[in-house]
Design a protein around this motif. Structure first.
Motif, PDB file in Angstrom:
ATOM      1  N   ILE A  17       0.855  -1.344  -0.084  1.00  0.00           N
ATOM      2  CA  ILE A  17       0.066   0.006  -0.094  1.00  0.00           C
ATOM      3  C   ILE A  17       0.898   1.068  -0.020  1.00  0.00           C
ATOM      4  O   ILE A  17       0.418   2.166  -0.729  1.00  0.00           O
ATOM      5  CB  ILE A  17      -0.867  -0.042   1.323  1.00  0.00           C
ATOM      6  N   GLY A  18       2.115   1.181   0.768  1.00  0.00           N
ATOM      7  CA  GLY A  18       2.868   2.390   0.868  1.00  0.00           C
ATOM      8  C   GLY A  18       3.575   2.516  -0.386  1.00  0.00           C
ATOM      9  O   GLY A  18       3.771   3.844  -0.942  1.00  0.00           O
ATOM     10  N   ALA A  19       4.098   1.640  -1.297  1.00  0.00           N
ATOM     11  CA  ALA A  19       4.738   1.580  -2.507  1.00  0.00           C
ATOM     12  C   ALA A  19       3.507   2.046  -3.485  1.00  0.00           C
ATOM     13  O   ALA A  19       3.854   3.056  -4.530  1.00  0.00           O
ATOM     14  CB  ALA A  19       4.881   0.285  -3.179  1.00  0.00           C
ATOM     15  N   SER A  20       2.233   1.570  -3.462  1.00  0.00           N
ATOM     16  CA  SER A  20       1.148   2.303  -4.266  1.00  0.00           C
ATOM     17  C   SER A  20       0.775   3.754  -4.141  1.00  0.00           C
ATOM     18  O   SER A  20       0.719   4.506  -5.063  1.00  0.00           O
ATOM     19  CB  SER A  20      -0.178   1.366  -3.960  1.00  0.00           C
ATOM     20  N   ALA A  21       1.159   4.186  -3.003  1.00  0.00           N
ATOM     21  CA  ALA A  21       0.899   5.605  -2.555  1.00  0.00           C
ATOM     22  C   ALA A  21       1.971   6.405  -3.171  1.00  0.00           C
ATOM     23  O   ALA A  21       1.911   7.319  -3.945  1.00  0.00           O
ATOM     24  CB  ALA A  21       0.816   5.784  -1.257  1.00  0.00           C
ATOM     25  N   GLY A  22       3.198   5.714  -3.166  1.00  0.00           N
ATOM     26  CA  GLY A  22       4.500   6.418  -3.618  1.00  0.00           C
ATOM     27  C   GLY A  22       4.257   6.338  -5.234  1.00  0.00           C
ATOM     28  O   GLY A  22       4.675   7.514  -5.765  1.00  0.00           O
ATOM     29  N   TYR A  23       3.893   5.480  -5.783  1.00  0.00           N
ATOM     30  CA  TYR A  23       3.745   5.591  -7.496  1.00  0.00           C
ATOM     31  C   TYR A  23       2.871   6.549  -7.760  1.00  0.00           C
ATOM     32  O   TYR A  23       2.836   6.955  -8.730  1.00  0.00           O
ATOM     33  CB  TYR A  23       3.606   3.971  -7.761  1.00  0.00           C
ATOM     34  N   GLY A  24       1.731   6.474  -7.035  1.00  0.00           N
ATOM     35  CA  GLY A  24       0.568   7.701  -7.206  1.00  0.00           C
ATOM     36  C   GLY A  24       1.197   8.909  -7.390  1.00  0.00           C
ATOM     37  O   GLY A  24       0.898   9.724  -8.227  1.00  0.00           O
ATOM     38  N   LEU A  25       2.136   9.254  -6.245  1.00  0.00           N
ATOM     39  CA  LEU A  25       2.729  10.531  -6.201  1.00  0.00           C
ATOM     40  C   LEU A  25       3.433  10.958  -7.343  1.00  0.00           C
ATOM     41  O   LEU A  25       3.663  11.625  -8.103  1.00  0.00           O
ATOM     42  CB  LEU A  25       3.157  10.808  -4.901  1.00  0.00           C
ATOM     43  N   MET A  26       4.306   9.615  -7.593  1.00  0.00           N
ATOM     44  CA  MET A  26       5.196   9.878  -8.533  1.00  0.00           C
ATOM     45  C   MET A  26       4.739   9.976 -10.064  1.00  0.00           C
ATOM     46  O   MET A  26       5.016  10.922 -10.922  1.00  0.00           O
ATOM     47  CB  MET A  26       6.197   8.473  -8.833  1.00  0.00           C
ATOM     48  N   PHE A  27       3.585   9.631 -10.271  1.00  0.00           N
ATOM     49  CA  PHE A  27       2.912   9.663 -11.559  1.00  0.00           C
ATOM     50  C   PHE A  27       2.421  10.905 -12.032  1.00  0.00           C
ATOM     51  O   PHE A  27       2.413  11.584 -12.852  1.00  0.00           O
ATOM     52  CB  PHE A  27       1.805   8.596 -11.817  1.00  0.00           C
ATOM     53  N   SER A  28       1.810  11.506 -10.710  1.00  0.00           N
ATOM     54  CA  SER A  28       1.369  13.094 -10.778  1.00  0.00           C
ATOM     55  C   SER A  28       2.391  13.817 -10.872  1.00  0.00           C
ATOM     56  O   SER A  28       2.419  14.801 -11.687  1.00  0.00           O
ATOM     57  CB  SER A  28       0.602  13.386  -9.550  1.00  0.00           C
ATOM     58  N   LEU A  29       3.616  13.713 -10.294  1.00  0.00           N
ATOM     59  CA  LEU A  29       4.683  14.462 -10.279  1.00  0.00           C
ATOM     60  C   LEU A  29       5.212  14.316 -11.856  1.00  0.00           C
ATOM     61  O   LEU A  29       5.923  15.378 -12.165  1.00  0.00           O
ATOM     62  CB  LEU A  29       5.613  14.380  -9.464  1.00  0.00           C
ATOM     63  N   THR A  30       5.340  13.215 -12.383  1.00  0.00           N
ATOM     64  CA  THR A  30       5.758  12.942 -13.684  1.00  0.00           C
ATOM     65  C   THR A  30       5.008  14.099 -14.706  1.00  0.00           C
ATOM     66  O   THR A  30       5.604  14.610 -15.593  1.00  0.00           O
ATOM     67  CB  THR A  30       5.891  11.589 -14.132  1.00  0.00           C
TER      68      THR A  30
END
Length: 364
Positions: free
Chosen positions: A190-203
């Motif tokens: 779940i933590g990794a999913s949150a991190g990737y969600g943030l990374m996709f938006s920042l990208t």
């Protein structure tokens, strides 16, 4: 007061939606679906057959970037620059972006590796669907994403789909995994999913606000440079940890043999690179939320493949979770269909603005 229409700002890099554009979307989608499924299954195979190194499982998620360098060099040599130097970001800004994304990528990949170690493939893949919820949250604040009833319905269904597995005690069917490690696996995923969600938006923010490029080389450069940073960070962790000393023994004890140990890692790295190209390509062409929806759409099929290849159990709870995930994806697709039906060159969303400033200039 007289009013004139102007086009509303697009959420991503503006691209003409012709046949070539749809072809690129199709290719990126296939890269995401096949790359993601193959990478998850190969990662589980690595653990099942004797692989124990979390750092190695993390490293293969981005260490395959050198296969992209020749194509990136060819693309750069044929690229005709049409942008003025004023619009190009400085080297320090680019370095900060790639450094930040690389460190975030390494951390997220490490969490995913821990989750895959302690969870069965079916449970892991369905919990990963929560990535869409996190990305929708970040997209609302960072990318001005608008939410409709169908999108909200999609997010709710995908959230319920993931939460069903969190409280599903019978999902603990990985040999030697205790309840505590099972909870750690869920938390890390779940933590990794949150991190990737943030990374996709920042990208998406980086493509839209900083890079401001409509060339495919921007996608390749983003993957290559952030992968270099992530690789360096993970290699430091590999040498600092005690796992480096146990790699030789791990290779010798791998059930499929030394050759297949190497083949498994190489194929996993190639699959992750295919996924990265597809995911970042979809962010570049459309939006981070759309890219995440495509990623999540392939997850319900992974448990089915896990049942076939790894004999994972597919009980009633997992079936319900899979159906809810598919339903949530279909809800989002229907909203996308409505958006495409209502947006054409003749009828695009408009925002009303006053003509008074224009009249003043005319009078002057």
């Amino acid at each position: 007061m007289s009013l004139i229409p102007v086009q509303e700002a697009e959420p991503a890099i503006s691209q003409p939606r012709n046949f070539k554009w749809w072809l690129r979307i199709g290719v990126y989608t296939l890269f995401v679906l096949f790359g993601q499924s193959a990478a998850i299954l190969l990662g589980r195979l690595y653990y099942n057959k004797g692989g124990k190194s979390i750092v190695m499982a993390t490293l293969v998620q981005f260490v395959g970037f050198p296969i992209l360098i020749p194509y990136q060099c060819l693309s750069s040599s044929r690229k005709i620059t049409t942008e003025s130097n004023v619009n190009l970001p400085s080297s320090s800004v680019l370095a900060l972006i790639y450094l930040s994304f690389g460190v975030l990528l390494a951390a997220d990949s490490m969490l995913y590796s821990i989750g895959l170690l302690y969870l069965p493939v079916s449970t892991f893949s369905l919990i990963c669907a929560s990535q869409l919820v996190f990305n929708a949250f970040f997209s609302f604040f960072l990318n001005s994403q608008k939410f409709t009833p169908y999108i909200v319905n999609s997010l709710v269904l995908l959230t319920i789909s993931s939460m069903l597995l969190v409280f599903h005690a019978n999902s603990m069917n990985v040999a030697g995994v205790s309840k505590e490690k099972y909870i750690i696996g869920i938390t890390c995923t779940i933590g990794a999913s949150a991190g990737y969600g943030l990374m996709f938006s920042l990208t998406q923010v980086a493509f839209q606000k900083v890079l401001k490029s409509n060339a495919f080389t921007a996608v390749l450069e983003m993957i290559i440079f952030e992968s270099i940073v992530a690789t360096c960070a993970t290699l430091v962790g590999l040498f600092v940890s005690k796992e480096m000393k146990g790699l030789k023994r791990e290779i010798e004890e791998f059930e499929l043999g030394r050759l297949f140990y190497l083949v498994t890692l190489v194929c996993t790295a190639a699959a992750w690179q295919a996924f990265n190209i597809g995911a970042i390509g979809l962010i570049f062409e459309v939006s981070s939320l759309f890219s995440n929806v495509i990623c999540v759409s392939g997850l319900p099929f992974v448990p089915v493949l896990a049942v076939i290849f790894f004999n994972d159990s597919m009980d009633g709870i997992k079936v319900i979770a899979t159906v809810l995930a598919i339903w949530g994806f279909a809800s989002y697709l229907y909203q996308h269909y409505l958006d495409n039906s209502n947006s054409n060159p003749e009828t695009k969303p408009v925002t009303e603005i006053s003509m008074i400033p224009l009249l003043k200039e005319t009078n002057c």
